[in-house]
Design a protein around this motif. Structure first.
Motif, mmCIF file in Angstrom:
data_model
loop_
_atom_site.group_PDB
_atom_site.id
_atom_site.type_symbol
_atom_site.label_atom_id
_atom_site.label_comp_id
_atom_site.label_asym_id
_atom_site.label_seq_id
_atom_site.Cartn_x
_atom_site.Cartn_y
_atom_site.Cartn_z
ATOM 1 N N LEU A 77 0.826 -1.215 0.000
ATOM 2 C CA LEU A 77 0.000 0.000 0.000
ATOM 3 C C LEU A 77 0.860 1.264 0.000
ATOM 4 C CD1 LEU A 77 -2.866 -0.980 2.464
ATOM 5 C CD2 LEU A 77 -3.046 -0.609 0.001
ATOM 6 N N THR A 78 1.957 1.239 0.726
ATOM 7 C CA THR A 78 2.866 2.391 0.742
ATOM 8 C C THR A 78 3.475 2.608 -0.636
ATOM 9 O OG1 THR A 78 3.376 1.913 3.055
ATOM 10 C CG2 THR A 78 4.880 3.377 1.896
ATOM 11 N N ASP A 79 3.892 1.530 -1.288
ATOM 12 C CA ASP A 79 4.440 1.640 -2.645
ATOM 13 C C ASP A 79 3.386 2.164 -3.612
ATOM 14 O OD1 ASP A 79 6.825 0.685 -1.703
ATOM 15 O OD2 ASP A 79 6.542 -1.364 -2.467
ATOM 16 N N THR A 80 2.162 1.670 -3.489
ATOM 17 C CA THR A 80 1.077 2.122 -4.369
ATOM 18 C C THR A 80 0.799 3.608 -4.154
ATOM 19 O OG1 THR A 80 0.086 -0.080 -4.267
ATOM 20 C CG2 THR A 80 -1.323 1.713 -5.025
ATOM 21 N N LEU A 81 0.778 4.058 -2.920
ATOM 22 C CA LEU A 81 0.568 5.476 -2.630
ATOM 23 C C LEU A 81 1.679 6.315 -3.246
ATOM 24 C CD1 LEU A 81 -1.035 7.691 -1.180
ATOM 25 C CD2 LEU A 81 0.381 7.249 0.837
ATOM 26 N N THR A 82 2.914 5.864 -3.124
ATOM 27 C CA THR A 82 4.045 6.587 -3.716
ATOM 28 C C THR A 82 3.890 6.656 -5.234
ATOM 29 O OG1 THR A 82 5.466 5.795 -1.930
ATOM 30 C CG2 THR A 82 6.557 6.664 -3.875
ATOM 31 N N ASN A 83 3.501 5.558 -5.856
ATOM 32 C CA ASN A 83 3.300 5.542 -7.306
ATOM 33 C C ASN A 83 2.179 6.481 -7.726
ATOM 34 O OD1 ASN A 83 5.366 3.732 -7.744
ATOM 35 N ND2 ASN A 83 4.034 1.941 -7.704
ATOM 36 N N LEU A 84 1.082 6.482 -6.953
ATOM 37 C CA LEU A 84 -0.034 7.375 -7.282
ATOM 38 C C LEU A 84 0.374 8.835 -7.166
ATOM 39 C CD1 LEU A 84 -3.072 5.581 -5.609
ATOM 40 C CD2 LEU A 84 -2.609 5.829 -8.048
ATOM 41 N N GLN A 85 1.168 9.163 -6.162
ATOM 42 C CA GLN A 85 1.624 10.545 -6.005
ATOM 43 C C GLN A 85 2.530 10.941 -7.158
ATOM 44 O OE1 GLN A 85 3.330 10.498 -2.095
ATOM 45 N NE2 GLN A 85 1.384 11.013 -1.090
ATOM 46 N N SER A 86 3.432 10.047 -7.580
ATOM 47 C CA SER A 86 4.307 10.380 -8.708
ATOM 48 C C SER A 86 3.503 10.440 -10.003
ATOM 49 C CB SER A 86 5.456 9.372 -8.824
ATOM 50 O OG SER A 86 4.960 8.090 -9.156
ATOM 51 N N ASN A 87 2.451 9.612 -10.146
ATOM 52 C CA ASN A 87 1.585 9.676 -11.321
ATOM 53 C C ASN A 87 0.818 10.991 -11.342
ATOM 54 O OD1 ASN A 87 2.407 7.205 -12.238
ATOM 55 N ND2 ASN A 87 0.658 6.087 -11.395
ATOM 56 N N LYS A 88 0.409 11.483 -10.194
ATOM 57 C CA LYS A 88 -0.291 12.753 -10.119
ATOM 58 C C LYS A 88 0.632 13.876 -10.589
ATOM 59 C CE LYS A 88 -2.935 13.566 -6.517
ATOM 60 N NZ LYS A 88 -3.355 13.920 -5.139
ATOM 61 N N GLN A 89 1.875 13.820 -10.156
ATOM 62 C CA GLN A 89 2.842 14.833 -10.594
ATOM 63 C C GLN A 89 3.056 14.763 -12.100
ATOM 64 O OE1 GLN A 89 6.288 14.083 -8.206
ATOM 65 N NE2 GLN A 89 5.414 14.955 -6.328
#
Length: 110
Positions: A77-89
């Motif tokens: 879940l932490t990795d997924t959150l990090t990926n989603l934040q970088s995708n948002k950027q």
């Protein structure tokens, strides 16, 4: 004769009463029976503890497995959150570039 009688009465006093001896023997027999019963109870208890030891070990193993799964899920879940934040950027950057092209297109070609 008087000293002989007093000697005999002292001897009789030293010999315990037969009823008292019988009562003591019965009491000892009761104590022995109780000790045997306690031994049986403790043996049954030892068998029960032995039988439940394997079950407790399995429960402990399951708890350890669940803990590992929870830690793995948290990491995922932490990795997924990090990926989603970088995708948002990344989406914001692409949106900015598209807006810039639209402004440039309107400015130079309109």
């Amino acid at each position: 004769n008087a000293p002989t009688q007093s000697g005999q009465s002292q001897t009789l006093q030293l010999i315990p009463d037969q009823d008292y001896l019988r009562e003591r023997a019965d009491a000892m027999s009761t104590v022995e029976t109780n000790i045997v019963e306690l031994g049986t109870i403790f043996n049954k208890l030892a068998v029960m503890v032995s039988e439940h030891r394997e079950m407790v070990q399995r429960v402990e193993d399951n708890v350890d497995d669940a803990n590992e799964n929870i830690n793995l899920s948290l990491s995922t879940l932490t990795d997924t959150l990090t990926n989603l934040q970088s995708n948002k950027q990344l989406a914001l950057k692409v949106f900015g570039i598209v807006v810039l092209f639209i402004i440039l297109f309107i400015t130079f070609f309109a």
